[in-house]
Design a protein around this motif. Structure first.
Motif, PDB file in Angstrom:
ATOM      1  N   VAL A   1       0.817  -1.213   0.000  1.00  0.00           N
ATOM      2  CA  VAL A   1       0.000   0.000   0.000  1.00  0.00           C
ATOM      3  C   VAL A   1       0.851   1.263   0.000  1.00  0.00           C
ATOM      4  O   VAL A   1       0.543   2.227  -0.711  1.00  0.00           O
ATOM      5  CB  VAL A   1      -0.957   0.002   1.219  1.00  0.00           C
ATOM      6  N   ALA A   2       1.914   1.283   0.767  1.00  0.00           N
ATOM      7  CA  ALA A   2       2.689   2.506   0.963  1.00  0.00           C
ATOM      8  C   ALA A   2       3.286   3.019  -0.345  1.00  0.00           C
ATOM      9  O   ALA A   2       3.692   2.243  -1.213  1.00  0.00           O
ATOM     10  CB  ALA A   2       3.797   2.262   1.976  1.00  0.00           C
ATOM     11  N   ASN A   3       3.328   4.333  -0.470  1.00  0.00           N
ATOM     12  CA  ASN A   3       3.999   5.016  -1.565  1.00  0.00           C
ATOM     13  C   ASN A   3       5.191   5.743  -0.980  1.00  0.00           C
ATOM     14  O   ASN A   3       5.043   6.750  -0.299  1.00  0.00           O
ATOM     15  CB  ASN A   3       3.033   5.997  -2.239  1.00  0.00           C
ATOM     16  N   ARG A   4       6.383   5.171  -1.162  1.00  0.00           N
ATOM     17  CA  ARG A   4       7.609   5.751  -0.591  1.00  0.00           C
ATOM     18  C   ARG A   4       7.475   5.963   0.912  1.00  0.00           C
ATOM     19  O   ARG A   4       8.011   6.894   1.487  1.00  0.00           O
ATOM     20  CB  ARG A   4       7.969   7.058  -1.296  1.00  0.00           C
ATOM     21  N   GLY A   5       6.721   5.084   1.571  1.00  0.00           N
ATOM     22  CA  GLY A   5       6.548   5.158   3.003  1.00  0.00           C
ATOM     23  C   GLY A   5       5.321   5.899   3.459  1.00  0.00           C
ATOM     24  O   GLY A   5       5.010   5.929   4.654  1.00  0.00           O
ATOM     25  N   GLY A   6       4.581   6.527   2.522  1.00  0.00           N
ATOM     26  CA  GLY A   6       3.423   7.334   2.883  1.00  0.00           C
ATOM     27  C   GLY A   6       2.119   6.695   2.447  1.00  0.00           C
ATOM     28  O   GLY A   6       2.089   5.739   1.663  1.00  0.00           O
ATOM     29  N   TYR A   7       1.007   7.262   2.932  1.00  0.00           N
ATOM     30  CA  TYR A   7      -0.311   6.652   2.771  1.00  0.00           C
ATOM     31  C   TYR A   7      -1.368   7.717   2.494  1.00  0.00           C
ATOM     32  O   TYR A   7      -1.223   8.880   2.896  1.00  0.00           O
ATOM     33  CB  TYR A   7      -0.708   5.886   4.045  1.00  0.00           C
ATOM     34  N   VAL A   8      -2.450   7.302   1.832  1.00  0.00           N
ATOM     35  CA  VAL A   8      -3.676   8.096   1.817  1.00  0.00           C
ATOM     36  C   VAL A   8      -4.656   7.421   2.765  1.00  0.00           C
ATOM     37  O   VAL A   8      -4.257   6.649   3.635  1.00  0.00           O
ATOM     38  CB  VAL A   8      -4.238   8.256   0.382  1.00  0.00           C
ATOM     39  N   TRP A   9      -5.953   7.703   2.626  1.00  0.00           N
ATOM     40  CA  TRP A   9      -6.926   7.194   3.597  1.00  0.00           C
ATOM     41  C   TRP A   9      -7.567   5.883   3.188  1.00  0.00           C
ATOM     42  O   TRP A   9      -7.884   5.051   4.032  1.00  0.00           O
ATOM     43  CB  TRP A   9      -8.036   8.222   3.818  1.00  0.00           C
ATOM     44  N   SER A  10      -7.807   5.693   1.896  1.00  0.00           N
ATOM     45  CA  SER A  10      -8.493   4.472   1.472  1.00  0.00           C
ATOM     46  C   SER A  10      -8.193   4.181   0.012  1.00  0.00           C
ATOM     47  O   SER A  10      -7.833   5.081  -0.757  1.00  0.00           O
ATOM     48  CB  SER A  10     -10.011   4.581   1.699  1.00  0.00           C
ATOM     49  N   TYR A  11      -8.376   2.903  -0.349  1.00  0.00           N
ATOM     50  CA  TYR A  11      -8.010   2.431  -1.686  1.00  0.00           C
ATOM     51  C   TYR A  11      -9.016   1.370  -2.129  1.00  0.00           C
ATOM     52  O   TYR A  11      -9.458   0.536  -1.325  1.00  0.00           O
ATOM     53  CB  TYR A  11      -6.634   1.759  -1.674  1.00  0.00           C
ATOM     54  N   LEU A  12      -9.332   1.362  -3.421  1.00  0.00           N
ATOM     55  CA  LEU A  12      -9.998   0.200  -3.980  1.00  0.00           C
ATOM     56  C   LEU A  12      -9.009  -0.964  -4.013  1.00  0.00           C
ATOM     57  O   LEU A  12      -7.792  -0.746  -4.098  1.00  0.00           O
ATOM     58  CB  LEU A  12     -10.509   0.491  -5.391  1.00  0.00           C
ATOM     59  N   PRO A  13      -9.494  -2.195  -3.933  1.00  0.00           N
ATOM     60  CA  PRO A  13      -8.572  -3.343  -3.846  1.00  0.00           C
ATOM     61  C   PRO A  13      -7.582  -3.433  -4.999  1.00  0.00           C
ATOM     62  O   PRO A  13      -6.469  -3.930  -4.818  1.00  0.00           O
ATOM     63  CB  PRO A  13      -9.519  -4.549  -3.818  1.00  0.00           C
ATOM     64  N   ASP A  14      -7.971  -2.967  -6.194  1.00  0.00           N
ATOM     65  CA  ASP A  14      -7.040  -3.012  -7.325  1.00  0.00           C
ATOM     66  C   ASP A  14      -6.232  -1.720  -7.463  1.00  0.00           C
ATOM     67  O   ASP A  14      -5.482  -1.550  -8.440  1.00  0.00           O
ATOM     68  CB  ASP A  14      -7.796  -3.299  -8.633  1.00  0.00           C
ATOM     69  N   PHE A  15      -6.394  -0.802  -6.488  1.00  0.00           N
ATOM     70  CA  PHE A  15      -5.670   0.470  -6.441  1.00  0.00           C
ATOM     71  C   PHE A  15      -5.979   1.373  -7.640  1.00  0.00           C
ATOM     72  O   PHE A  15      -5.218   2.293  -7.941  1.00  0.00           O
ATOM     73  CB  PHE A  15      -4.154   0.234  -6.321  1.00  0.00           C
ATOM     74  N   SER A  16      -7.100   1.130  -8.296  1.00  0.00           N
ATOM     75  CA  SER A  16      -7.475   1.972  -9.430  1.00  0.00           C
ATOM     76  C   SER A  16      -7.955   3.346  -8.991  1.00  0.00           C
ATOM     77  O   SER A  16      -7.906   4.304  -9.779  1.00  0.00           O
ATOM     78  CB  SER A  16      -8.550   1.284 -10.274  1.00  0.00           C
ATOM     79  N   ARG A  17      -8.447   3.460  -7.763  1.00  0.00           N
ATOM     80  CA  ARG A  17      -8.804   4.749  -7.192  1.00  0.00           C
ATOM     81  C   ARG A  17      -8.377   4.765  -5.731  1.00  0.00           C
ATOM     82  O   ARG A  17      -8.315   3.710  -5.084  1.00  0.00           O
ATOM     83  CB  ARG A  17     -10.312   5.027  -7.283  1.00  0.00           C
ATOM     84  N   ARG A  18      -8.101   5.948  -5.244  1.00  0.00           N
ATOM     85  CA  ARG A  18      -7.679   6.117  -3.845  1.00  0.00           C
ATOM     86  C   ARG A  18      -8.091   7.504  -3.388  1.00  0.00           C
ATOM     87  O   ARG A  18      -8.229   8.422  -4.204  1.00  0.00           O
ATOM     88  CB  ARG A  18      -6.169   5.907  -3.711  1.00  0.00           C
ATOM     89  N   TRP A  19      -8.267   7.658  -2.083  1.00  0.00           N
ATOM     90  CA  TRP A  19      -8.764   8.923  -1.537  1.00  0.00           C
ATOM     91  C   TRP A  19      -8.020   9.315  -0.268  1.00  0.00           C
ATOM     92  O   TRP A  19      -7.658   8.460   0.562  1.00  0.00           O
ATOM     93  CB  TRP A  19     -10.250   8.812  -1.174  1.00  0.00           C
ATOM     94  N   GLY A  20      -7.790  10.617  -0.127  1.00  0.00           N
ATOM     95  CA  GLY A  20      -7.585  11.243   1.161  1.00  0.00           C
ATOM     96  C   GLY A  20      -8.912  11.905   1.493  1.00  0.00           C
ATOM     97  O   GLY A  20      -9.964  11.286   1.379  1.00  0.00           O
TER      98      GLY A  20
END
Length: 536
Positions: free
Chosen positions: A47-66
Motif C-alpha cells: 500500500v505505501a507510496n515511498r513510506g506514505g499513505y492516503v486514507w483508502s483504496y480500492l482493492p485493485d488500487f485503481s482509485r484512492r482517496w484522502g
C-alpha cells in the motif's frame, strides 16, 4: 474535516462479527503478534507510496482517496494519514519490541521529510510527481470540490489546518527522541522554526504560512492569514511546543507558548458577547469569516473549545488570568441555547451567533456546483446544510464543573506539576490509544482507554483476509473529475446534499459502498490489538 471511514472491524464491530461467527478459539499472544505483522507487511509492502499513505483504496488500487480523490503519486498528510501511521508504528514497536515497526516509522518519516515545505510545515498532501502534478490536481479535482473550499486554490505554502503540520512535527520529534537518531533533527528543527516564525507578535497563528496576500476567496479577501482557532490550530501548536520544551529542553519556546495562551485572553470579546469566532483579525482582534459557509460571527463550539483550553492553561500555570472571564463566556453560551422545541437532533446550540444581536445564523446553499453554487446565511433554521451543521451539542455543565474543581484546587499543586517547569522528561510511549492532551504529556498507559475482549481480538484475526487487509466498506466516495462545472445549475435540489452535480468532486456517502482497503481501519484494529497486549 474528513468524512468518517470507520472500519467494520473496530472493537465494537468486531464484537458483532464474533457473535455472528462460530465460536472462535481464544487468541494467543503469538497469534495476535502474527496478525499485526501480517497486516503491517501488507500496508508497508503493498500500500505505501515511498513510506506514505492516503486514507483508502480500492482493492485493485485503481482509485484512492484522502479527503478528496488522490493521484497514485500522492500521499496524505492530513490525519489519518502518513504521520498518524508513523505514530501507530512507534506504538506497535513499544507494544511488541519488533524492530520492523521502527523501520516502517522511519519510512513514513522519510516520506514526510521528502514532502516538507521549504518553510518547514506541510500541506494537506504530498505529490511525489512534483509541482506540475500538484498544480494539475488543484486545477481539476481540488478546484471542483464545491464544499471543500480549502482545496480550491494551490497556495504553495503550508497549513496548520486539521493538525497535519502539528501531527507531522510531533511524529518527527517522537522519532528523533526514540533512539536519538540525529538524522531527524534537521527536519524537526525546520518544523520548530516554522511554528515560531509563523506566530504573530500577539501570539496567534494564521491558518497557512508563509502568508499569501494575492489570493481572494469567492470575491472576499483570503481568510488564511487570520488568527485561527478553528480545528484547534493554536491549541495544537501549543501542544507541540510544550513537547519540545519537555523532550528537548528547548527554552526558546517558552515565550511563544506564553504569548499563544495570552492570545486566547485578548481575543475574547467584551460584554455583551464575551465569546470567540473561528478566526479573528490580526489588527483589531475581531471575529472574522472564513469559508463562505463560515460567516463573520461568534461561534458556540469554538467558544466552548477555547474555554476548555483556557482551563488547561490555568492547569499549566496556576495563573488566575486564564479563569477571570470564563464565567462570562459560560453564561453567554447558556444564554444562546435554543429552547427544546428548536433543538436539532439533540443539538441545542446554534453554530453561529450574529454579532450585535445574539440571534442564530443558519447556513444554506443554492445551485449545483462550485461554479454556479452559493452559500449564504440567514435566520431560517429550515433546510440547513448537512455537511456543516448549523447546530451543536455543548456541555456547558461539564465546563462549569471543571472550572469549579480547578478553582478549589490549591494553586501550588498545579504549578508544581506544570510541563512548563519540566525538562528532559520522556514523551508518552503511546500516542494512538487516545488523545494526547497538554495536561497529560507525562502519562502513557497502554490500557487506559477501555477493555478489549478476547472475542473482539479473535474476530480481528479471523477477519484479516488472505492478502493481509481487513475488508472495509468505503462509505465515502466521489465523482471522478469530468471537467469544470457548468454556470447553469443542473436539475434537482442540492441544498441538503453532501455533493452537488456530477462535476462536484467532493466526497459523499455511497449508498452502495465498495469494499476496499482503509488506512483508518488498519490503525483502529492495530490499536485494539495493542490494547489487548497491554492488558496481558
Amino acid at each position: 474535516m474528513s468524512l468518517d471511514r470507520r472500519s467494520l472491524l473496530t472493537a465494537t464491530a468486531a464484537t458483532a462479527l464474533a457473535a455472528a461467527l462460530p465460536a472462535l478459539a481464544a487468541p494467543t499472544k503469538d497469534a495476535v503478534l502474527a496478525t499485526m505483522r501480517r497486516a503491517t507487511a501488507f500496508m508497508t509492502d503493498k500500500v505505501a507510496n515511498r513510506g506514505g499513505y492516503v486514507w483508502s483504496y480500492l482493492p485493485d488500487f485503481s482509485r484512492r482517496w484522502g479527503e478528496m480523490e488522490a493521484y497514485p503519486t500522492q500521499i496524505w498528510v492530513q490525519p489519518p494519514g502518513t504521520a498518524t501511521m508513523g505514530h501507530l508504528f512507534l506504538d506497535a514497536l513499544h507494544a511488541t519490541g519488533d524492530e520492523a515497526y521502527y523501520r516502517a516509522a522511519e519510512n513514513a518519516a522519510q516520506a514526510l521529510v521528502d514532502g516538507q515545505n521549504p518553510s518547514g510545515g506541510w500541506n494537506y498532501l504530498i505529490d511525489f510527481a512534483g509541482e506540475a502534478s500538484t498544480r494539475r490536481w488543484y486545477d481539476t479535482i481540488g478546484k471542483n470540490g464545491w464544499r471543500l473550499e480549502e482545496f480550491q486554490h494551490y497556495y504553495g505554502n503550508a497549513t496548520f489546518d486539521d493538525a497535519g503540520t502539528s501531527e507531522s512535527a510531533q511524529f518527527l520529534l517522537r522519532l528523533h527522541v526514540e533512539k536519538g537518531d540525529r538524522r531527524w533533527r534537521p527536519p524537526l528543527d525546520k518544523a520548530i522554526a516554522f511554528v515560531l516564525d509563523s506566530q504573530y507578535p500577539n501570539g496567534g497563528w494564521p491558518q497557512r504560512f508563509p502568508l499569501k496576500d494575492e489570493f481572494h476567496h469567492h470575491g472576499l479577501p483570503d481568510y488564511t492569514s487570520l488568527i485561527t482557532f478553528n480545528d484547534d490550530v493554536a491549541a495544537e501548536n501549543i501542544k507541540f511546543l510544550l513537547m519540545c520544551l519537555q523532550a528537548l529542553g528547548d527554552e526558546r519556546v517558552i515565550d511563544p507558548i506564553r504569548r499563544a495562551m495570552d492570545c486566547f485572553i485578548i481575543c475574547q470579546q467584551p460584554q455583551p458577547q464575551p465569546a470567540w469566532g473561528l478566526q479573528h483579525t490580526v489588527a483589531d482582534l475581531k471575529p472574522a469569516g472564513a469559508r463562505t459557509y463560515e460567516p463573520k460571527a461568534f461561534v458556540t463550539h469554538t467558544t466552548a473549545a477555547n474555554i476548555g483550553q483556557m482551563l488547561t492553561f490555568y492547569e499549566l500555570t496556576g495563573e488566575e488570568k486564564y479563569l477571570a472571564r470564563l464565567p462570562e463566556a459560560m453564561d453567554w453560551l447558556q444564554s444562546v441555547k435554543l429552547p427544546p422545541e428548536q433543538a436539532h437532533d439533540g443539538k441545542a446550540w446554534p453554530t453561529f451567533i450574529e454579532i450585535g444581536t445574539n440571534e442564530p445564523l443558519y447556513i444554506h446553499r443554492k445551485g449545483s456546483n462550485v461554479v454556479n453554487g452559493e452559500y449564504y446565511a440567514d435566520k431560517n433554521p429550515a433546510g440547513t446544510l448537512i455537511h456543516y451543521s448549523s447546530f451543536r451539542k455543548i456541555d456547558v455543565d461539564g465546563l462549569r464543573k471543571r472550572y469549579a474543581a480547578l478553582k478549589a484546587q490549591p494553586v501550588a499543586e498545579l504549578a508544581a506539576k506544570s510541563p512548563l517547569k519540566l525538562r528532559g522528561q520522556p514523551l508518552p510511549r503511546y500516542f494512538s490509544l487516545g488523545e494526547v492532551s497538554v495536561s497529560d504529556l507525562n502519562v502513557g498507559d497502554i490500557g487506559a482507554k477501555g477493555k478489549v475482549t478476547d472475542d473482539q481480538i479473535a474476530a480481528l484475526g479471523a477477519g484479516l483476509n488472505a492478502e493481509g487487509w481487513w475488508p472495509t466498506e468505503l462509505k465515502a466516495t466521489s465523482h471522478p473529475y469530468s471537467g469544470d462545472g457548468s454556470p447553469t445549475p443542473a436539475p434537482g435540489d442540492y441544498s441538503q446534499t453532501r455533493v452537488g452535480d456530477i462535476t462536484d468532486t467532493s466526497p459523499f456517502i455511497d449508498p452502495k459502498p465498495a469494499i476496499g482497503i482503509s488506512t483508518g481501519a488498519y490503525i483502529e484494529n492495530m490499536i485494539a490489538m495493542i490494547r489487548w497486549l497491554g492488558a496481558k
